[in-house]
Motif scaffolding. Sequence first.
Motif, PDB file in Angstrom:
ATOM      1  N   PHE A   1      24.996  -4.942 -10.915  1.00 49.19           N
ATOM      2  CA  PHE A   1      25.713  -6.019 -11.587  1.00 49.19           C
ATOM      3  C   PHE A   1      26.372  -6.955 -10.583  1.00 49.19           C
ATOM      4  O   PHE A   1      26.266  -8.186 -10.668  1.00 49.19           O
ATOM      5  N   ASN A   2      27.036  -6.393  -9.574  1.00 55.48           N
ATOM      6  CA  ASN A   2      27.718  -7.212  -8.576  1.00 55.48           C
ATOM      7  C   ASN A   2      26.737  -7.878  -7.609  1.00 55.48           C
ATOM      8  O   ASN A   2      26.999  -8.983  -7.129  1.00 55.48           O
TER       9      ASN A   2
ATOM     10  N   SER B   1      23.955  -9.075  -8.517  1.00 55.69           N
ATOM     11  CA  SER B   1      23.476 -10.235  -9.270  1.00 55.69           C
ATOM     12  C   SER B   1      24.336 -11.466  -9.002  1.00 55.69           C
ATOM     13  O   SER B   1      23.828 -12.535  -8.647  1.00 55.69           O
ATOM     14  N   GLY B   2      25.676 -11.340  -9.170  1.00 56.33           N
ATOM     15  CA  GLY B   2      26.564 -12.466  -8.922  1.00 56.33           C
ATOM     16  C   GLY B   2      26.565 -12.876  -7.467  1.00 56.33           C
ATOM     17  O   GLY B   2      26.553 -14.074  -7.135  1.00 56.33           O
TER      18      GLY B   2
ATOM     19  N   CYS C   1      23.126 -14.680  -6.591  1.00 55.86           N
ATOM     20  CA  CYS C   1      22.956 -15.965  -7.257  1.00 55.86           C
ATOM     21  C   CYS C   1      23.809 -17.044  -6.590  1.00 55.86           C
ATOM     22  O   CYS C   1      23.318 -18.130  -6.289  1.00 55.86           O
TER      23      CYS C   1
ATOM     24  N   GLN D   1      17.868 -11.485 -16.374  1.00 60.00           N
ATOM     25  CA  GLN D   1      18.226 -11.496 -14.948  1.00 60.00           C
ATOM     26  C   GLN D   1      16.969 -11.469 -14.079  1.00 60.00           C
ATOM     27  O   GLN D   1      16.863 -12.206 -13.092  1.00 60.00           O
TER      28      GLN D   1
ATOM     29  N   MET E   1      23.591 -16.761 -14.569  1.00 61.54           N
ATOM     30  CA  MET E   1      25.037 -16.872 -14.769  1.00 61.54           C
ATOM     31  C   MET E   1      25.429 -16.714 -16.237  1.00 61.54           C
ATOM     32  O   MET E   1      26.540 -16.263 -16.537  1.00 61.54           O
TER      33      MET E   1
ATOM     34  N   ILE F   1      26.138 -13.030 -16.883  1.00 62.44           N
ATOM     35  CA  ILE F   1      27.242 -12.335 -16.218  1.00 62.44           C
ATOM     36  C   ILE F   1      28.270 -11.819 -17.227  1.00 62.44           C
ATOM     37  O   ILE F   1      28.659 -10.640 -17.178  1.00 62.44           O
TER      38      ILE F   1
ATOM     39  N   ILE G   1      33.689  -8.784 -10.025  1.00 64.87           N
ATOM     40  CA  ILE G   1      32.594  -9.760  -9.983  1.00 64.87           C
ATOM     41  C   ILE G   1      33.069 -11.062  -9.360  1.00 64.87           C
ATOM     42  O   ILE G   1      32.302 -11.774  -8.698  1.00 64.87           O
TER      43      ILE G   1
ATOM     44  N   THR H   1      31.119 -12.719  -6.142  1.00 64.40           N
ATOM     45  CA  THR H   1      30.600 -14.089  -6.054  1.00 64.40           C
ATOM     46  C   THR H   1      31.240 -14.834  -4.888  1.00 64.40           C
ATOM     47  O   THR H   1      30.575 -15.627  -4.205  1.00 64.40           O
TER      48      THR H   1
END
Length: 469
Positions: free
Chosen positions: A14-15, A17-18, A21, A89, A128, A131, A174, A178
Amino acid sequence: MINTNYTFKNLLAFNVSGFACVAFIVFLTSTQPFYLNEVLDINHNLGNIIGNLGLIDEILCILSSPLIGTLNDRINTSSWRLNGAKIIQFIGFSIISLSLFSYAKLINSLNKMYFVRGVFAIGVTSIMSMIPVLLNELSNSDFEFKKIVFWRRRHHHRESNEVSNKNGKYSALIGISTGLGAIFSVSMFLTLPVRLNDNYPNLSNKSSLQLSYLILSILSIIVAIYLLIFLYNSNKSNNQVVNPESQPLLPSTKPNYLQLLHHGIKISSNNSKIQLSFVGSFVARSTTVLTAVFIPLWVYHFYHDSGKCDALDKNNCYDGYIFAAILTGVAQTIGLILSPIWGILIDHRKVGSTLCLLLSSILGLVGCFGICFNSNLDPRNFHTFFFVSLISSLQIGSVITSMSLLSSLQSDTSIGSLSGLYSLCGGLGILILNKVGGLWSDSWILAPFALLGAFNILLTITSSYNLYK
C-alpha cells in the motif's frame, strides 16, 4: 465488514503504491522543460506549453476520477476473484509504464506529447483515486502495528469485530510515504540522466534523458506486478467478517455502474463528514500548487524585479532558484516531520479528524494572509520561512485528515465512488488555483496566497460547523 488476515506485506505494498506514484509524477513534471528542449528541440513558449500539459492533467483527472472510483465498486460487486483497488492499481502503473516508454521511444512531435501526457494523467488518476480505498481496507482490517514484528508468529486472530482507532496513524503513514517518494525522485530519478551521461560519455543529453524514461518505464511495470501480488485482496470470501453494527450501503442485489455512481453521490450529499473530506481535498491539493508553483514564482519575481539576477543575463537567476529550493525544501521537511503528529492527534479521542482539519485550516489562514499582509516583499527573512512552514503544515494536515475522514467509512460498497469524488474535488482545487491564481498573479504576485487563504476560510467554516453542530 472487517478485513481479516491483513499482513505487513499488504501494508508495505500500500505504501509502495503512494511512494512510487509520487516519485514518477515528480520525475515527469520536473523533466518536461528539458524534454521539450533536448528531445523535441523546442526552446520557445515553454511556459505556455508546460501550462497546457498541466491543464490536460487536471481536466482528465476531473473527468475520469469519479468513473475510475465507481469502476472499483463495480468490480467489487461482481464475481471477480481480485478486488477493484488491486486491479486498478495494476492497470494504473501499467499505463504509467506505457506512457514513460512512449516518452523514451515514440514521441517526435508536440501533439504526440500532449496525447501521451494525457495517458500518463489517466494512469496517475487511477492510482491516486485508489489510495483512500486502500486506506479504507486497512482502517477496517484486523491489522495491528505489532504485526510489523514479522518474526513473531501470531497464532490467533483478534476475536473482536471492532476496528481499533488507528486510522489517523495509517493516514499519516501514507503521507510520509508520498513525501519520501518526492524526496527520492528528486535525489535519484532526476539525477539519473546526469549520472548516465557521466558513466557513458558517448550518450548525448537527448539519449540519456530518453534512456532515463525507458528505465523508469521498466521500473513502473515491476511496481505494477509487485502490487498485483502483494496488495490486500478483500474479495477473498474468507477475508471478511461481518460487523453487526455496520449497515450495507446498497442492497445485496448487484447494482449496475450508474447505480453505483448515483449512490456514491447520494451518500456524499447526506453525510457531512464526507462533504468535509471533499472540502479538505480541495484545499489540500490547492496547497500543493501554491508550494510547487507560486512560492518559486514569488521568489523569482523578487530576484528579477530587484536586479539580483545575473547582470549580463536577466533570465539567469541561479541564486533565486537556489533560495526557492531551500525555502520549499525546509517547508516540506517540516511538513514531513509533522505527519506522525497529525496522525496521533487524529486518533486521540479528545481531538479527532474534524478538529485537526480545523486546526490545519487556521494554520493555513495565518500562513497565507501573513505573507499577503507583510509589507516586505523580500522573501529572504525569518517571517517568510515561518509562514511558508505554516502553509506546509496546512498541506500535510489537510491531506491526512481529509483522507482519514473518508476512509473511516465502515463499508466498502461505495468507497470507490466516494474516493473518485474526493479526487475530483482535489482536481478542481488545483485547476482553480492554477488558472485564477496564475492570471491574478500577473497584477499582484501574492494573489495566489490570498486565494488559498479564502479557500481556508471556507474550510474553517465547514469544519467548525461539523465540529459544533
